[in-house]
Design a protein around this motif. Structure first.
Motif, PDB file in Angstrom:
ATOM      1  N   GLY A  42      -7.362 135.094  71.616  1.00 49.08           N
ATOM      2  CA  GLY A  42      -8.435 135.817  70.938  1.00 49.08           C
ATOM      3  C   GLY A  42      -7.901 136.750  69.874  1.00 49.08           C
ATOM      4  O   GLY A  42      -8.633 137.551  69.328  1.00 49.08           O
ATOM      5  N   ASN A  43      -6.605 136.678  69.588  1.00 44.29           N
ATOM      6  CA  ASN A  43      -6.038 137.562  68.567  1.00 44.29           C
ATOM      7  C   ASN A  43      -5.161 136.741  67.639  1.00 44.29           C
ATOM      8  O   ASN A  43      -4.840 135.586  67.934  1.00 44.29           O
ATOM      9  N   HIS A  44      -4.755 137.334  66.544  1.00 45.97           N
ATOM     10  CA  HIS A  44      -4.024 136.588  65.520  1.00 45.97           C
ATOM     11  C   HIS A  44      -2.738 135.945  66.054  1.00 45.97           C
ATOM     12  O   HIS A  44      -2.543 134.741  65.961  1.00 45.97           O
ATOM     13  N   ALA A  91     -13.759 131.345  74.725  1.00 46.94           N
ATOM     14  CA  ALA A  91     -12.623 130.886  75.515  1.00 46.94           C
ATOM     15  C   ALA A  91     -12.314 129.442  75.177  1.00 46.94           C
ATOM     16  O   ALA A  91     -11.165 129.021  75.149  1.00 46.94           O
ATOM     17  N   VAL A  92     -13.347 128.663  74.877  1.00 46.65           N
ATOM     18  CA  VAL A  92     -13.174 127.223  74.687  1.00 46.65           C
ATOM     19  C   VAL A  92     -13.108 126.857  73.208  1.00 46.65           C
ATOM     20  O   VAL A  92     -12.430 125.911  72.833  1.00 46.65           O
ATOM     21  N   PHE A 125     -12.501 116.506  68.702  1.00 47.08           N
ATOM     22  CA  PHE A 125     -12.313 117.911  69.075  1.00 47.08           C
ATOM     23  C   PHE A 125     -12.881 118.839  68.005  1.00 47.08           C
ATOM     24  O   PHE A 125     -13.484 119.860  68.326  1.00 47.08           O
ATOM     25  N   LEU A 126     -12.687 118.466  66.745  1.00 48.05           N
ATOM     26  CA  LEU A 126     -13.201 119.329  65.685  1.00 48.05           C
ATOM     27  C   LEU A 126     -14.733 119.377  65.744  1.00 48.05           C
ATOM     28  O   LEU A 126     -15.333 120.444  65.601  1.00 48.05           O
ATOM     29  N   ALA A 131     -19.358 122.698  66.850  1.00 47.42           N
ATOM     30  CA  ALA A 131     -20.645 122.841  67.529  1.00 47.42           C
ATOM     31  C   ALA A 131     -20.592 124.035  68.489  1.00 47.42           C
ATOM     32  O   ALA A 131     -21.508 124.848  68.542  1.00 47.42           O
ATOM     33  N   MET A 132     -19.472 124.145  69.191  1.00 43.70           N
ATOM     34  CA  MET A 132     -19.304 125.239  70.145  1.00 43.70           C
ATOM     35  C   MET A 132     -19.350 126.593  69.428  1.00 43.70           C
ATOM     36  O   MET A 132     -20.006 127.531  69.877  1.00 43.70           O
ATOM     37  N   GLY A 133     -18.622 126.680  68.306  1.00 37.08           N
ATOM     38  CA  GLY A 133     -18.591 127.929  67.548  1.00 37.08           C
ATOM     39  C   GLY A 133     -19.978 128.293  67.050  1.00 37.08           C
ATOM     40  O   GLY A 133     -20.386 129.455  67.082  1.00 37.08           O
ATOM     41  N   SER A 134     -20.711 127.268  66.626  1.00 39.54           N
ATOM     42  CA  SER A 134     -22.053 127.516  66.115  1.00 39.54           C
ATOM     43  C   SER A 134     -22.956 128.012  67.242  1.00 39.54           C
ATOM     44  O   SER A 134     -23.728 128.952  67.064  1.00 39.54           O
ATOM     45  N   TYR A 135     -22.837 127.415  68.424  1.00 42.78           N
ATOM     46  CA  TYR A 135     -23.682 127.845  69.546  1.00 42.78           C
ATOM     47  C   TYR A 135     -23.306 129.262  69.965  1.00 42.78           C
ATOM     48  O   TYR A 135     -24.160 130.072  70.298  1.00 42.78           O
TER      49      TYR A 135
END
Lengths: 368, 660
Positions: free
Chosen positions: B90-92, B170-171, B217-218, B223-227
């Motif tokens: 979750g970090n750079h 997380a995913v 995967f992309l 889709a996951m990021g959008s949700y």
């Protein structure tokens, strides 16, 4: 020592990964697919497709022709060199792995890593307070305690000034708000909050901060911090005369030994004009409605009170200057000169005060 | 010791990647098999050491070892275990470590399962992977080292950014990185082919599955990021045309194009040079995405200019790999043998059309994303290119693409019959017209475009079904025969149908959500009722609760429809003390594919709470679509048959349609 042992094991594993294929030598030279194999597989696949009825016989025939053509072309261009051992290259690769890899890795690691530091997992660390701990840790402990007992007003009031000192203004603001919630409202807490808000705005008295100071002033009109910052707010707004008025009023009302006097005096000098005698707003308002004689009596009374106070406690340079100036305004030059003499005498054994006095006198045009 | 062992493992991985990037090339140059095989063992060893390094960082985060700067800055001892682990990426620094770990994973997979590749091709591919890996190891160690220590460890950490303390995040990054980095394989294959000066059949056979893996995967990652943005940011929006989102959309568009051109290449031996170029471009866009997100250039060009170490480093990597590979392409592409020929109206032709539209769409996103940055660098003006630009450019490009999408699979290889395909799509066309009529009648007086877009989506879905019906001869042959043929169909064919239908499904969701979304924004006092789209939501009350590392304000709503109690929704607002920031936890009530969405705003002194309530019809289809696409991709991936595109003979009568 364990650390270096682990490092050594890892290095050996890395070297082994490079040396292993080299040692296998030409035994491993066979292997790897070839283009012809793919085409042969494709031909077999077409037969299966036809058998399954997925493509018609004519398409299958066309596909077979195409693939066979490619197969022939691939077989023609097959001029691959047979795998040949290049001993010189292999030796230099071996040296690279045996010497270059560990040297590069260790050199790189030593310039970045901290091999002397052990692990500090949370579980193994004592949470008891320790005088040697830096203030950050103590604060963190108080914060952790407050996370669990957020209604502990005393905790918040202890934490807030420490946070302000560390410059963690945003946290301090939160702590002060909590302190007000759980300890009750007070002029000091309100003006502390205003100060933290000012700090988080980089020294600018924002309208939010000003509101806090005004609330503090409403709770206790003599709260010095609120007064000072309200003056500062006026100064930052460009209302220098208002700022001067606020500060003068503060100085007039303040006890002579208030620790913040020099700060306010310096601020007053900054907005221009010497620390001239001033009347409180009430007195000014009263004076407006008086006739000439009454007003003169009132002023005289005030000046006399000041003179008496200064006789008892002569440390107040500001007071002396005010007194001198008052006499000058009232046209009593001789009294002014005698007050001046008294003042010099009173502060003679304090170089700093004497300097302030002389500076003030210079501004009054009564140098001598 | 854990921290230092992890650090040293990373340094060893760098050393191995340097060997992997040189020795095998020398081996291939002089034809020494043993030297070429070094690529394989070093790739595997590199994977091992990166895995050690990652494990070490995870252990440090789990044990809250605040003597490691990265743990101190991004963790907190009271954080739940799950978020201690996910906080690693979750970090750079941690996310860059994940990046190289996935790169090493793909390299290791090629090394482990690349037995049927020609030896020199495998050596070249792994060497190129070695270059990429070495560049990123150096980047991590020099500018973003996650293993730097603090000599006097603080007692408590600064905690992870609260909006990232969520299962979606997380995913999402691992998925996205599997996609981004997966394209490095097709890039490495492309560069290897250019270095060898030839593309053989084994090349084509290998590139498509790798591209497909990365693409799956992309797709899921985006889709996951959008949700996540939809439910966590509290605005109910699912796509903002934000540069960070565009950074992931560009490789997806190019990757989708690559996927289709790789199909042509594998089956028909055509479009070779174009496939190579697309491979290079796709990974270049992945690198660009990494640069945009990781250099901080997006937050502010000026912030980037004041601390440019990281940005400049990635920019150098970017220039080296993109510039280098394109130069290599310009120099060597002409030596590659051109592939087979095909008529303009053919499956190949349809795929070329697809590529044309996808790359153009990608270019518009590229311009819209980078133009504001370039302008800010040159003139200092800050402009933002938002949804209107993209809707006007991206939309018109996708309409013809989706029209053509149904025709493509129905055309034969080499030379196709457009009229025949159109005839076979009649059913789909009728379905689309019916859908338009129904949608128009239902929402009479509303948007004109929305029913048309719904019709297009139905056409795409029905077209995918027509294709399946045609191949199984569903209505021409007896039902039993059709079922038998359906079982015999290659899984890749099913995959195509599912993926194409997924696009249509997503489009329905997008149109419905944007057109018929209804909302209520206001403040509610306890026992007040808000009405949205026929639902009645009563605010029962607001309570406070203490979580592990936050305090939260929970509002309870009772939802009624036509006076009947449906459910209770509890949106909340969490206050994270350590970071002094708060997050909104929206409450979602799913009804079929539609959702009710409540997010809380500030509470006022009088006990009233600001709330935003949305009713989003069919919104879930937006994400079911990509899931369907990814499922189609997986079906196609599981099909390990060899792929042969049997051409349609020049003068054959219409026989059985080719299976694929």
């Amino acid at each position: 020592m364990t650390l270096w042992f682990v490092f050594a094991l890892m290095t050996v594993a890395a070297i082994f990964a490079v040396l292993w294929p080299l040692s296998r030598g030409s035994a491993a030279s066979a292997g790897g697919g070839s283009e012809a194999a793919v085409y042969r597989d494709q031909l077999a696949e077409i037969d299966r497709d036809v058998a399954a009825g997925l493509i018609g016989p004519s398409e299958a025939e066309a596909a077979r022709v195409e693939i066979s053509r490619r197969l022939l072309a691939a077989a023609d261009s097959k001029d691959d060199l047979p795998g040949q051992a290049n001993l010189g290259l292999r030796r230099s690769s071996t040296v690279l792995a045996l010497v270059g890899l560990p040297v590069a890795a260790v050199a790189f690691y030593l310039s970045l890593g901290s091999p002397q530091l052990g692990d500090f997992p949370l579980a193994s660390r004592s949470r008891a307070p320790d005088v040697n701990q830096p203030i950050d840790n103590l604060i963190a402990q108080v914060e952790a305690h407050l996370d669990k007992n957020p209604t502990d007003g005393r905790g918040w009031s202890v934490l807030a000034p420490a946070l302000v000192r560390l410059g963690r203004y945003d946290d301090a603001i939160r702590a002060l708000r909590n302190s007000i919630t759980y300890n009750g409202d007070s002029a000091e807490r309100r003006s502390d909050l205003g100060e933290a808000l000012t700090g988080s705005a980089g020294g600018v008295v924002t309208s939010q901060a000003k509101a806090e100071f005004e609330r503090a002033a409403a709770l206790n009109a003599d709260e010095p911090k609120a007064g000072y910052f309200l003056g500062l707010a006026a100064e930052q707004d460009g209302r220098r005369t208002d700022a001067a008025a606020i500060w003068r009023a503060m100085l007039a009302k303040a006890p002579a030994d208030a620790p913040w006097r020099p700060l306010v005096q310096a601020a007053l000098v900054r907005v221009g004009g010497p620390a001239a005698p001033t009347l409180s707003n009430d007195a000014m308002a009263a004076a407006k409605d008086m006739n000439e004689a009454d007003r003169g009596a009132m002023i005289r009374g005030m000046v006399d009170r000041l003179a008496t106070r200064l006789k008892e406690n002569g440390d107040d340079v500001e007071g002396w200057l005010r007194l001198v100036r008052a006499y000058m305004v009232m046209g009593e030059r001789d009294k002014a000169v005698s007050a001046l003499g008294d003042a010099r005498q009173a502060v003679a054994n304090d170089a700093e005060r004497l300097r302030q006095l002389n500076e003030g006198l210079k501004n009054l045009g009564l140098d001598g | 010791m854990i921290a230092e062992a992890g650090h040293y493992a990373l340094v060893l991985a760098l050393a191995l990647s340097l060997i992997q990037s040189t020795v095998p090339i020398a081996g291939a140059r002089w034809g020494d098999a043993a030297l070429m095989n070094v690529a394989r063992s070093t790739a595997l060893a590199q994977l091992l050491f990166v895995a050690v390094s990652c494990t070490a960082l995870v252990m440090l985060h789990v044990s809250s070892d605040f003597s490691v700067a990265n743990v101190f800055e991004n963790s907190h001892s009271t954080k739940p275990l799950l978020y201690k682990i996910t906080g690693v990426w979750g970090n750079h620094e941690g996310s860059m470590l994940l990046w190289v770990a996935i790169l090493a994973l793909f390299g290791g997979l090629v090394a482990a399962f690349g037995n049927n590749l020609p030896l020199s091709l495998r050596a070249h591919v792994l060497a190129v992977q070695g270059w990429i890996a070495a560049a990123f190891y150096l980047f991590i160690l020099m500018t973003s080292n996650p293993f730097l220590r603090i000599a006097t460890p603080p007692i408590e950490g600064r905690d992870l950014n609260p909006v990232l303390q969520d299962i979606g995040l997380a995913v999402h990054p691992p998925m996205l990185y599997l996609g981004y980095v997966g394209f490095s394989i097709s890039f490495s294959f492309a560069v290897a082919a250019l270095m060898e000066g030839r593309i053989d059949a084994a090349w084509a056979r290998w590139v498509r599955p790798w591209t497909l893996v990365a693409w799956i995967f992309l797709t899921l990652g985006i889709a996951m990021g959008s949700y996540w943005a939809y439910y966590e940011l509290g605005w109910g929006g699912w796509w903002f045309w934000d540069p960070v989102e565009n950074a992931s959309l560009m490789p997806w568009l190019a990757g989708t194009a690559l996927l289709h051109s790789a199909v042509v290449m594998e089956k028909r031996n055509a479009l070779k040079v174009w496939t190579i170029l697309l491979s290079i471009l796709t990974f270049s866009l992945s690198l660009l995405g990494t640069f945009l997100v990781r250099s901080g250039v997006l937050t502010s060009v000026h912030a980037f200019a004041t601390d440019p170490t990281r940005g400049v480093f990635i920019l150098l990597i970017l220039c080296f790999f993109i510039g280098g590979s394109l130069t290599l392409y310009a120099w060597r592409a002409s030596t590659l043998k051109q592939g087979g020929l095909f008529a303009p109206i053919s499956r190949e032709g349809a795929l070329v059309l697809n590529n044309l539209f996808l790359t153009t769409a990608c270019a518009t996103v590229f311009v819209g994303t980078l133009y504001p940055l370039a302008l800010e660098v040159l003139t200092g003006d800050k402009i933002s290119v938002g949804a209107p630009f993209f809707n006007l450019t991206f939309g018109p490009l996708f309409v013809p693409l989706m029209m053509a999408m149904s025709f493509g699979p129905l055309l034969a290889w080499k030379r196709g019959d457009l009229l025949g395909a159109a005839q076979r799509l009649t059913a789909a066309g009728i379905a689309a017209l019916v859908a338009i009529a129904v949608a128009y009648a239902w929402t009479y007086g509303g948007s004109t475009f929305a029913p048309l877009a719904i019709g297009l989506a139905i056409f795409v879905i029905a077209g995918a079904m027509c294709d399946l019906a045609e191949r199984t001869a569903l209505f021409r042959a007896p039902f039993a025969t059709a079922m038998q043929r359906a079982r015999g169909l290659p899984r890749a064919t099913w995959g195509t149908a599912f993926a194409h239908a997924g696009v249509g499904v997503a489009l329905i969701g997008i149109v419905c959500e944007t057109t018929w979304n209804s909302e209520y924004i206001g403040t509610l006092k306890p026992n007040e009722v808000a009405r949205v789209a026929g639902y009645e939501l009563k605010l029962d009350g607001v309570t406070q609760r203490q979580g592990p590392n936050y305090r939260e304000m929970i509002a309870q709503f009772t939802v009624r429809l036509d006076g009947e109690k449906l459910s209770v929704m509890t949106p909340s607002k969490r206050n994270f003390t350590t970071r002094g920031s708060s997050t909104t936890e929206a409450a979602l009530l799913t009804r079929g594919a539609s959702q009710l969405y409540i997010s809380l705003g500030e509470s006022t002194n009088e006990g009233a709470v600001a709330v935003r309530i949305y009713h989003k019809p069919l919104v879930l289809l937006i994400w079911w679509g990509p899931v369907l696409m990814a499922f189609g991709g997986m079906l196609s991936l599981s099909d390990r048959r060899l792929r042969v595109g049997a051409p349609k003979p020049a003068k054959a009568s219409r026989a059985l349609q080719a299976a694929e």
